[in-house]
Design an enzyme around this catalytic site. Structure first.
Site, PDB file in Angstrom:
ATOM      1  N   THR A   1      17.737  36.773  41.530  1.00 42.84           N
ATOM      2  CA  THR A   1      17.802  35.675  40.567  1.00 42.84           C
ATOM      3  C   THR A   1      19.200  35.085  40.493  1.00 42.84           C
ATOM      4  OG1 THR A   1      16.011  36.633  39.258  1.00 42.84           O
ATOM      5  CG2 THR A   1      17.419  35.026  38.154  1.00 42.84           C
ATOM      6  N   CYS A   2      20.199  35.952  40.568  1.00 38.74           N
ATOM      7  CA  CYS A   2      21.588  35.505  40.487  1.00 38.74           C
ATOM      8  C   CYS A   2      21.933  34.579  41.649  1.00 38.74           C
ATOM      9  CB  CYS A   2      22.533  36.710  40.495  1.00 38.74           C
ATOM     10  SG  CYS A   2      22.153  37.928  39.221  1.00 38.74           S
ATOM     11  N   SER A   3      21.429  34.896  42.839  1.00 35.51           N
ATOM     12  CA  SER A   3      21.764  34.129  44.039  1.00 35.51           C
ATOM     13  C   SER A   3      20.892  32.901  44.228  1.00 35.51           C
ATOM     14  CB  SER A   3      21.637  35.018  45.281  1.00 35.51           C
ATOM     15  OG  SER A   3      22.612  36.035  45.279  1.00 35.51           O
TER      16      SER A   3
END
Length: 246
Positions: free
Chosen positions: A49-51
């Site tokens: 999700t962060c990337s």
């Protein structure tokens, strides 16, 4: 219960990081004093999700944040400086300051250091965002305390809408091209001349093929440009679109 520190000062810490190949120690005052800063914190560099969403959208909206009085956007994660540096390069996150909270000191001071040892992560930051003015936290968007990795309120659009609901956001532009394509070069030059940021996808990389191009655009020629999900077409159509836009 996850801490909400609205109205309070940020934790006073010293964070070892890297700049120009050298070790640098940054204090909270250096990061926040006399500045308007947006911070978004996340569980880990290179995580899905962060990337895929969290970091890229803040990077996309950075010009809009700047236009609305934000001096700096900081991405904070409990990772070491080398990992954060590599992640920034991989994401082309040139608009974001990548801040490694390697020992978790800042996250602990925020009351948002959580145990993710069941995933083999050890202690990590909970996902949240905050607006900090001159070292004081004005607003926080903290993800709900539920199982998994919720991502509902700490996104870039929510923060920008809080700062200015009428803020103009840059359009999402994707150009699918291929190496050596003169029309691709012309289209990219036209976008750059108009100050329009774009994502470039090259045929032959990351599994993208002419078949993929045909499936999404109905054409096999390059470039094919999409703006806010709308298929504009090739370089000629893009130039016509830009001319009509004025």
């Amino acid at each position: 219960m996850l801490a909400n520190r609205e109205g309070q000062a940020v934790p006073q810490v010293v964070l070892p990081t890297r700049a120009n190949g050298q070790w640098v120690k940054l204090t909270s005052d250096e990061l926040f004093k006399g500045k308007n800063v947006v911070v978004f914190a996340l569980p880990g560099a290179f995580t899905p999700t962060c990337s895929s969403t969290h970091l890229p959208r803040y990077n996309e909206l950075a010009p809009a944040f700047k236009a609305n009085g934000i001096d700096q956007i900081i991405c904070l994660s409990v990772n070491d400086p080398f990992v954060m540096e590599a992640w920034a390069a991989d994401q082309k996150a040139e608009n974001i300051m990548m801040l490694p909270d390697g020992n978790g000191d800042f996250s602990r001071g925020m009351g948002l250091l959580v145990d993710k040892s069941q995933l083999g992560f050890g202690e990590r930051s909970w996902r949240y965002s905050m607006l900090v003015r001159d070292g004081v936290i004005e607003k926080m968007f903290i993800e709900p305390e539920v199982e998994g990795d919720p991502f509902e309120v700490s996104d870039a659009d929510t923060m920008l809408d809080y700062i200015n609901p009428q803020a103009e956001k840059p359009k999402r532009v994707t150009l699918i091209g291929k190496p050596g394509c003169s029309h691709c070069t012309r289209a990219k030059a036209a976008l750059n001349a108009n100050g329009i940021r774009f994502e470039e996808i090259s045929i032959g990389s990351h599994g993208v093929s002419l078949a993929t191009l045909s499936a999404v655009s109905g054409r096999t020629t390059t470039p094919q440009i999409f703006i806010e999900g709308e298929h504009i077409g090739g370089a000629d159509e893009l130039e016509a679109w830009l001319k009509a836009r004025g």
